[in-house]
Design an enzyme around this catalytic site. Structure first.
Site, mmCIF file in Angstrom:
data_model
loop_
_atom_site.group_PDB
_atom_site.id
_atom_site.type_symbol
_atom_site.label_atom_id
_atom_site.label_comp_id
_atom_site.label_asym_id
_atom_site.label_seq_id
_atom_site.Cartn_x
_atom_site.Cartn_y
_atom_site.Cartn_z
ATOM 1 N N ASP A 11 0.837 -1.189 0.000
ATOM 2 C CA ASP A 11 0.000 0.000 0.000
ATOM 3 C C ASP A 11 0.884 1.255 0.000
ATOM 4 O OD1 ASP A 11 -2.477 1.559 0.458
ATOM 5 O OD2 ASP A 11 -1.590 1.897 2.434
ATOM 6 N N ASP A 13 -0.452 5.255 0.749
ATOM 7 C CA ASP A 13 -0.742 6.298 1.732
ATOM 8 C C ASP A 13 -0.990 5.691 3.106
ATOM 9 O OD1 ASP A 13 -1.085 8.790 2.772
ATOM 10 O OD2 ASP A 13 -2.827 9.318 1.580
ATOM 11 N N LYS A 184 -9.115 -2.740 -3.253
ATOM 12 C CA LYS A 184 -9.024 -3.322 -1.914
ATOM 13 C C LYS A 184 -10.219 -2.898 -1.063
ATOM 14 C CE LYS A 184 -5.117 -1.164 -1.444
ATOM 15 N NZ LYS A 184 -3.878 -0.573 -0.881
ATOM 16 N N ASP A 209 -1.174 -0.389 6.142
ATOM 17 C CA ASP A 209 -1.447 0.215 7.446
ATOM 18 C C ASP A 209 -2.908 0.110 7.848
ATOM 19 O OD1 ASP A 209 -2.783 3.340 7.037
ATOM 20 O OD2 ASP A 209 -2.071 2.248 5.294
#
Length: 256
Positions: A11, A13, A184, A209
């Site tokens: 990922d 951001d 996702k 995250d």
């Protein structure tokens, strides 16, 4: 350990950067992957930008020297998915930005506002009632409804602003139809990402995250996951989840 996997789906951001803020440990992590010749692919729900722009941002603002080939967006995944099932039905109406529209053009789709085969809704910073009207009418006439990703909000310097999922939700309410989602935590983007990286799914790990998008995408797809506490999900929230990430770290400096 890095050597546990042949490939990393990562990922952006909250994981590699936080908005405009750098995460130095993430840059060091990517450098270790490069130094050990370990394959990786950034997998992002972003549909507004082209991969070239995403890679340029990483190079110029986050000290991460990568190319567009190492970036896979939900826009690309949407275009790849439709290309695989569309056959001769190539007319599409799009609510979205350049990153999504160009991905579809590159797969030989053509734009049609009145009689499309597909309606694709993603994040659009200039969305209007008229655009929603066109999308709704086309779906009511029989066009297939595709949503790029279900993210209801996006974090920026002002707080949590509406994301693609909020726009898609508007059209779902107006049509009484649920979109087919690509990004996702759905498995479609994961299938396409694994195909792009060229590895077996058992050899890759999903890194992120956000438990609800990144980690859930890996869990739904049946691959290992690596959660890093640099962004959205908190320890308290993750501890309550029935299925735990395969690995949990506080910083990429822990993953040697």
């Amino acid at each position: 350990m890095i050597s546990d996997y042949k490939g990393y789906l990562i990922d952006l951001d909250g994981t590699i950067y936080r908005g405009r803020d750098q995460i130095p440990a993430a840059a060091r992590f990517i450098k270790r992957l490069q130094d050990t010749h370990t394959d990786f692919l950034f997998v992002t729900n972003n549909t507004t930008q082209l991969p070239d722009e995403v890679a340029k941002n990483l190079r110029e603002n986050h000290n991460i020297n990568v190319t567009a080939d190492e970036v896979y967006t939900a826009g690309l995944a949407t275009a790849d998915y439709l290309d695989g099932i569309a056959g001769g039905k190539r007319k599409v109406y799009v609510i979205g930005e350049l990153g999504l529209k160009q991905a579809l053009l590159n797969r030989n789709f053509e734009f049609d506002e009145t009689n499309p085969d597909w309606v694709v809704v993603g994040l659009d910073y200039d969305v209007t009632y008229h655009k929603f009207e066109l999308a709704t009418l086309a779906i009511k006439r029989g066009a297939t409804f595709i949503g790029t990703n279900a993210d209801t909000n996006l974090p920026n310097e002002r707080g949590l602003v509406p994301g693609a999922g909020s726009l898609i939700g508007f059209v779902e309410r107006s049509t009484q139809q649920r979109a087919t989602y690509i990004g996702k935590p759905e498995t479609i983007i994961m299938q396409k990402a694994v195909k792009k990286i060229g590895l077996d799914k058992d050899d890759v790990v999903m890194v992120g995250d956000n438990y609800m998008t990144d980690i859930s995408a890996g869990i739904n797809f049946g691959i290992d996951t690596l959660l890093v506490y640099t962004g959205v999900s908190t320890r308290e929230f993750v501890a309550k989840q029935e299925i735990q990430p395969t690995h949990i770290i506080n910083s990429f400096d822990e993953w040697k």
